[in-house]
Motif scaffolding. Structure first.
Motif, PDB file in Angstrom:
ATOM      1  N   LEU A   1     -23.220  12.915  26.531  1.00 10.99           N
ATOM      2  CA  LEU A   1     -22.657  13.199  27.861  1.00 10.99           C
ATOM      3  C   LEU A   1     -21.134  13.327  27.801  1.00 10.99           C
ATOM      4  O   LEU A   1     -20.549  14.210  28.452  1.00 10.99           O
ATOM      5  CB  LEU A   1     -23.055  12.095  28.838  1.00 10.99           C
ATOM      6  N   MET A   2     -20.495  12.475  27.045  1.00 11.01           N
ATOM      7  CA  MET A   2     -19.037  12.545  26.927  1.00 11.01           C
ATOM      8  C   MET A   2     -18.606  13.754  26.115  1.00 11.01           C
ATOM      9  O   MET A   2     -17.559  14.360  26.389  1.00 11.01           O
ATOM     10  CB  MET A   2     -18.510  11.260  26.305  1.00 11.01           C
ATOM     11  N   ALA A   3     -19.404  14.153  25.136  1.00 10.66           N
ATOM     12  CA  ALA A   3     -19.045  15.292  24.290  1.00 10.66           C
ATOM     13  C   ALA A   3     -19.054  16.602  25.066  1.00 10.66           C
ATOM     14  O   ALA A   3     -18.216  17.476  24.834  1.00 10.66           O
ATOM     15  CB  ALA A   3     -19.999  15.383  23.095  1.00 10.66           C
ATOM     16  N   VAL A   4     -19.990  16.734  26.013  1.00  7.52           N
ATOM     17  CA  VAL A   4     -20.063  17.971  26.795  1.00  7.52           C
ATOM     18  C   VAL A   4     -19.221  17.896  28.062  1.00  7.52           C
ATOM     19  O   VAL A   4     -19.195  18.842  28.855  1.00  7.52           O
ATOM     20  CB  VAL A   4     -21.524  18.302  27.162  1.00  7.52           C
ATOM     21  N   GLY A   5     -18.545  16.782  28.276  1.00  5.40           N
ATOM     22  CA  GLY A   5     -17.631  16.656  29.400  1.00  5.40           C
ATOM     23  C   GLY A   5     -18.253  16.269  30.712  1.00  5.40           C
ATOM     24  O   GLY A   5     -17.597  16.341  31.754  1.00  5.40           O
TER      25      GLY A   5
END
Length: 292
Positions: free
Chosen positions: A141-145
């Motif tokens: 989730l954090m990687a795709v913003g």
């Protein structure tokens, strides 16, 4: 074998077993059920009513205490959510399995059945790693913003529902698959000849005829979810307590066997009533996905 012995073990037509033989063959099964289910449940019900004296106080605590009432409601609501999620996820898989052929059908079938070969504890532990703050879900989730910081996924009702749905999904897919496989292809061809689109054929032909499979799968998943212990204990929080965890606490920590037995009695009564309602609504063969 004389005629008297033959009539005892065989039907009059000579090709079917008599009722006595059928009962004799089923007696080991009934003995096992009586030993591992009926007797323990009977003992717990006896304790709930007669320990330390004949009383209904234990059941009154379950109903009148708001803490325990919330646990019962939460357990039923969680089972409803798990059942609904399994229907949404399981129907497309079952439908694809019923239409697939050859190696593709075998591959999908193996993917559905393979999780049943692993322990529930192992699958639940895998979800705990996925849901932790630095786990794969939060990292993705954090990687795709989508998020700027890790979300609290572990020790929530959402984690419990997702993990339980993953464990129980095969019990939803297989009954629906059986119902879909029993629908003759002539029905779909007849609908196409009459000018029905694929969507209308699905809504008016396939979906109604698959309802027995959906009902049987929902019953299996819902009743199993009511008594789930490992997944809620590992992924849930004390605020998300379910009835199986509460029973375990009353037995191991509080040592209150009569009250724990009353909780089991309430759950048994609810499950029995639900099963009777389903049996009255649908015949057993229809509930198992068979078509007339």
């Amino acid at each position: 074998m004389n005629s008297g012995s033959r009539s005892l073990f065989w039907h009059s037509d000579g090709r079917r077993l008599s009722g006595f033989t059928t009962l004799l063959l089923l007696s080991p099964f009934f003995a096992i059920i009586a030993f591992v289910f009926v007797y323990p449940i009977g003992q717990l019900l006896y304790i709930s009513f007669f320990e330390p004296r004949p009383t209904l106080d234990n059941y009154a605590r379950v109903v009148t205490n708001p803490v325990y009432a919330r646990v019962l409601v939460r357990t039923v609501w969680t089972a409803v959510l798990v059942t609904g999620l399994c229907v949404v996820l399981g129907f497309p898989v079952a439908y694809y399995m019923s239409r697939a052929r050859g190696a593709v059908a075998a591959l999908v079938g193996v993917c559905v059945i393979l999780p049943l070969w692993s322990s529930v504890l192992v699958r639940t532990a895998a979800w705990s790693f996925l849901f932790q703050r630095e786990g794969l879900v939060n990292s993705g989730l954090m990687a795709v913003g989508l998020t700027s910081e890790p979300l609290k996924l572990l020790y929530t009702q959402s984690a419990v529902v997702i993990a339980m749905a993953h464990v129980l999904l095969p019990f939803m897919i297989l009954p629906i698959y059986g119902a879909l496989r029993s629908i003759p292809n002539d029905y779909m061809r007849a609908a196409a000849v009459l000018g029905a689109t694929r969507f209308r054929t699905f809504i008016e032909v396939i979906l109604p005829l698959s309802l027995p499979g959906i009902a049987s799968g929902s019953l299996l998943v819902f009743l199993t979810a009511l008594g789930f212990f490992i997944t809620p204990a590992l992924l849930g929080s004390p605020q998300e307590l379910m009835i199986a965890t509460l029973v375990s606490q009353q037995i191991r920590e509080v040592l209150d066997w009569p009250f724990a037995s009353a909780l089991v009695g309430v759950l048994t009564l609810f499950v029995t009533l639900l099963a009777l309602i389903f049996s009255k609504t649908l015949r057993f063969d229809r509930l198992m996905g068979a078509q007339q």
